[in-house]
Design a protein around this motif. Sequence first.
Motif, PDB file in Angstrom:
ATOM      1  N   THR A  90     -70.152  -0.328 -36.349  1.00 53.37           N
ATOM      2  CA  THR A  90     -69.451  -1.111 -35.186  1.00 53.37           C
ATOM      3  C   THR A  90     -68.946   0.062 -34.277  1.00 53.37           C
ATOM      4  O   THR A  90     -68.902   1.137 -34.860  1.00 53.37           O
ATOM      5  N   TYR A  91     -68.877  -0.518 -33.247  1.00 56.00           N
ATOM      6  CA  TYR A  91     -68.447   0.560 -32.158  1.00 56.00           C
ATOM      7  C   TYR A  91     -67.305   0.187 -31.207  1.00 56.00           C
ATOM      8  O   TYR A  91     -67.427  -0.936 -30.997  1.00 56.00           O
ATOM      9  N   ALA A  92     -66.370   1.193 -31.049  1.00 55.31           N
ATOM     10  CA  ALA A  92     -65.193   0.751 -30.111  1.00 55.31           C
ATOM     11  C   ALA A  92     -65.845   0.672 -28.891  1.00 55.31           C
ATOM     12  O   ALA A  92     -66.878   1.310 -28.492  1.00 55.31           O
ATOM     13  N   LYS A  93     -64.993   0.001 -28.132  1.00 59.82           N
ATOM     14  CA  LYS A  93     -65.575  -0.556 -26.670  1.00 59.82           C
ATOM     15  C   LYS A  93     -65.709   0.715 -25.805  1.00 59.82           C
ATOM     16  O   LYS A  93     -64.838   1.794 -25.725  1.00 59.82           O
ATOM     17  N   GLY A  94     -67.010   1.058 -25.140  1.00 61.62           N
ATOM     18  CA  GLY A  94     -67.218   2.265 -24.400  1.00 61.62           C
ATOM     19  C   GLY A  94     -67.713   3.373 -25.194  1.00 61.62           C
ATOM     20  O   GLY A  94     -68.041   4.369 -24.837  1.00 61.62           O
ATOM     21  N   SER A  95     -67.621   3.312 -26.536  1.00 57.15           N
ATOM     22  CA  SER A  95     -67.967   4.355 -27.308  1.00 57.15           C
ATOM     23  C   SER A  95     -69.585   4.306 -28.057  1.00 57.15           C
ATOM     24  O   SER A  95     -70.056   3.030 -28.082  1.00 57.15           O
ATOM     25  N   ARG A  96     -70.117   5.225 -28.073  1.00 55.95           N
ATOM     26  CA  ARG A  96     -71.566   5.500 -28.752  1.00 55.95           C
ATOM     27  C   ARG A  96     -71.525   5.917 -30.249  1.00 55.95           C
ATOM     28  O   ARG A  96     -72.516   5.964 -30.799  1.00 55.95           O
ATOM     29  N   GLU A  97     -70.308   6.178 -30.781  1.00 50.19           N
ATOM     30  CA  GLU A  97     -70.084   6.619 -31.943  1.00 50.19           C
ATOM     31  C   GLU A  97     -69.942   5.539 -33.073  1.00 50.19           C
ATOM     32  O   GLU A  97     -68.855   4.693 -32.874  1.00 50.19           O
ATOM     33  N   GLY A  98     -70.878   5.281 -33.921  1.00 47.46           N
ATOM     34  CA  GLY A  98     -70.721   4.081 -34.563  1.00 47.46           C
ATOM     35  C   GLY A  98     -69.997   4.555 -36.029  1.00 47.46           C
ATOM     36  O   GLY A  98     -69.890   5.787 -36.480  1.00 47.46           O
ATOM     37  N   LYS A  99     -69.151   3.364 -36.458  1.00 50.01           N
ATOM     38  CA  LYS A  99     -68.559   3.842 -37.708  1.00 50.01           C
ATOM     39  C   LYS A  99     -69.155   2.706 -38.771  1.00 50.01           C
ATOM     40  O   LYS A  99     -69.554   1.586 -38.470  1.00 50.01           O
ATOM     41  N   GLU A 100     -68.874   2.976 -40.072  1.00 51.71           N
ATOM     42  CA  GLU A 100     -69.369   2.115 -41.007  1.00 51.71           C
ATOM     43  C   GLU A 100     -68.447   0.824 -41.195  1.00 51.71           C
ATOM     44  O   GLU A 100     -67.550   1.069 -40.743  1.00 51.71           O
ATOM     45  N   ASP A 101     -69.346  -0.165 -41.423  1.00 53.74           N
ATOM     46  CA  ASP A 101     -68.798  -1.402 -41.428  1.00 53.74           C
ATOM     47  C   ASP A 101     -68.740  -1.919 -42.972  1.00 53.74           C
ATOM     48  O   ASP A 101     -70.070  -2.014 -43.469  1.00 53.74           O
ATOM     49  N   PRO A 102     -67.810  -2.393 -43.711  1.00 53.51           N
ATOM     50  CA  PRO A 102     -67.707  -3.036 -45.068  1.00 53.51           C
ATOM     51  C   PRO A 102     -68.668  -4.175 -44.875  1.00 53.51           C
ATOM     52  O   PRO A 102     -69.204  -4.561 -46.128  1.00 53.51           O
ATOM     53  N   GLU A 103     -68.676  -5.056 -43.958  1.00 53.09           N
ATOM     54  CA  GLU A 103     -69.689  -6.263 -43.914  1.00 53.09           C
ATOM     55  C   GLU A 103     -71.122  -5.791 -44.154  1.00 53.09           C
ATOM     56  O   GLU A 103     -71.730  -6.557 -45.095  1.00 53.09           O
ATOM     57  N   VAL A 104     -71.771  -4.775 -43.571  1.00 49.50           N
ATOM     58  CA  VAL A 104     -72.955  -4.348 -43.508  1.00 49.50           C
ATOM     59  C   VAL A 104     -73.247  -3.576 -45.058  1.00 49.50           C
ATOM     60  O   VAL A 104     -74.314  -4.022 -45.589  1.00 49.50           O
ATOM     61  N   LEU A 105     -72.190  -2.965 -45.609  1.00 52.08           N
ATOM     62  CA  LEU A 105     -72.478  -2.658 -47.092  1.00 52.08           C
ATOM     63  C   LEU A 105     -72.468  -3.485 -48.046  1.00 52.08           C
ATOM     64  O   LEU A 105     -73.330  -3.754 -49.125  1.00 52.08           O
ATOM     65  N   GLN A 106     -71.808  -4.875 -47.710  1.00 45.80           N
ATOM     66  CA  GLN A 106     -71.693  -5.964 -48.540  1.00 45.80           C
ATOM     67  C   GLN A 106     -73.025  -6.586 -48.453  1.00 45.80           C
ATOM     68  O   GLN A 106     -73.657  -7.206 -49.432  1.00 45.80           O
ATOM     69  N   LEU A 107     -73.599  -6.485 -47.294  1.00 50.08           N
ATOM     70  CA  LEU A 107     -75.030  -7.053 -47.144  1.00 50.08           C
ATOM     71  C   LEU A 107     -76.119  -6.467 -47.772  1.00 50.08           C
ATOM     72  O   LEU A 107     -76.895  -7.026 -48.371  1.00 50.08           O
ATOM     73  N   LEU A 108     -75.884  -5.111 -47.907  1.00 49.45           N
ATOM     74  CA  LEU A 108     -76.709  -4.360 -48.445  1.00 49.45           C
ATOM     75  C   LEU A 108     -76.568  -4.639 -50.065  1.00 49.45           C
ATOM     76  O   LEU A 108     -77.794  -4.620 -50.553  1.00 49.45           O
ATOM     77  N   ASN A 109     -75.584  -4.854 -50.646  1.00 50.53           N
ATOM     78  CA  ASN A 109     -75.485  -4.963 -51.958  1.00 50.53           C
ATOM     79  C   ASN A 109     -76.302  -6.318 -52.371  1.00 50.53           C
ATOM     80  O   ASN A 109     -76.705  -6.668 -53.288  1.00 50.53           O
ATOM     81  N   GLU A 110     -75.836  -7.343 -51.453  1.00 55.45           N
ATOM     82  CA  GLU A 110     -76.321  -8.499 -51.529  1.00 55.45           C
ATOM     83  C   GLU A 110     -78.130  -8.577 -51.533  1.00 55.45           C
ATOM     84  O   GLU A 110     -78.705  -9.346 -52.277  1.00 55.45           O
ATOM     85  N   THR A 111     -78.587  -7.981 -50.802  1.00 56.86           N
ATOM     86  CA  THR A 111     -80.241  -7.640 -50.548  1.00 56.86           C
ATOM     87  C   THR A 111     -80.753  -6.936 -51.787  1.00 56.86           C
ATOM     88  O   THR A 111     -81.662  -7.251 -51.980  1.00 56.86           O
ATOM     89  N   SER A 112     -79.859  -5.972 -52.416  1.00 57.36           N
ATOM     90  CA  SER A 112     -80.648  -5.228 -53.407  1.00 57.36           C
ATOM     91  C   SER A 112     -80.598  -6.273 -54.476  1.00 57.36           C
ATOM     92  O   SER A 112     -81.601  -6.413 -55.224  1.00 57.36           O
TER      93      SER A 112
END
Length: 218
Positions: A90-112
């Motif tokens: 996820t990215y704050a408005k105007g930022s190119r620095e991404g932060k880890e998102d719990p939703e993505v980590l949950q999707l990873l667990n589901e995919t595995s």
Amino acid sequence: MNLRYMQQAEMLLEEGATPAQVDKAIRNFGFRVGPFQMSDIAGIDVFHNIRLEREREGKAPKGPRGIGMLPEKLYQRGRLGLKNGKGYYTYAKGSREGKEDPEVLQLLNETSKELGITRRKISDEEIVDRCMCVLVNEGSNCVGEGIARQASDVDIVWIFGFSFPPQKGGPMHWANARGLRLVQQAVQKYRKLHGEEYWPQSALLDRLVAEGKTFGSK
């Protein structure tokens, strides 16, 4: 080559790594950005359209792994990358620095779980080894099949086109420096673990090792 590279990166996620870990390991190797940062910058919708086109052409990756399950889930949830502030990160408005998102980590667990994979701890060394060795193996096939004229052409493309660290000379030069026999042994190990569809045989790599030669040698 980039398809194989991204496929291994995705398989590492399926097995237990996170996007942030993979990207950091690849940056520490010397790349300016990791594969999932690159996906967010280019646009997950772009990769979605590429997958659809490859399916229409009958060129979709074979095998149940590394075929776009996670990025397709991100696309279906409207996570398009940097352009709309959420992708692998996820990215704050105007930022190119991404932060880890719990939703993505949950999707990873589901995919595995869907793939029947028990997630495990993956080292940064394994991440780099798999991503680099798959590049070398595929680059070797490109040269052996005449897609690329010579190994140095592959190196130039990856340095100037994909931010491969220039101090390492490109993937084929890196393989020469590491030792082709060691690269071959790694490829054979991963082929045994994952299958031929992910690590196809490279006649050129095998011949060079047998003859004690390197990429680019006469």
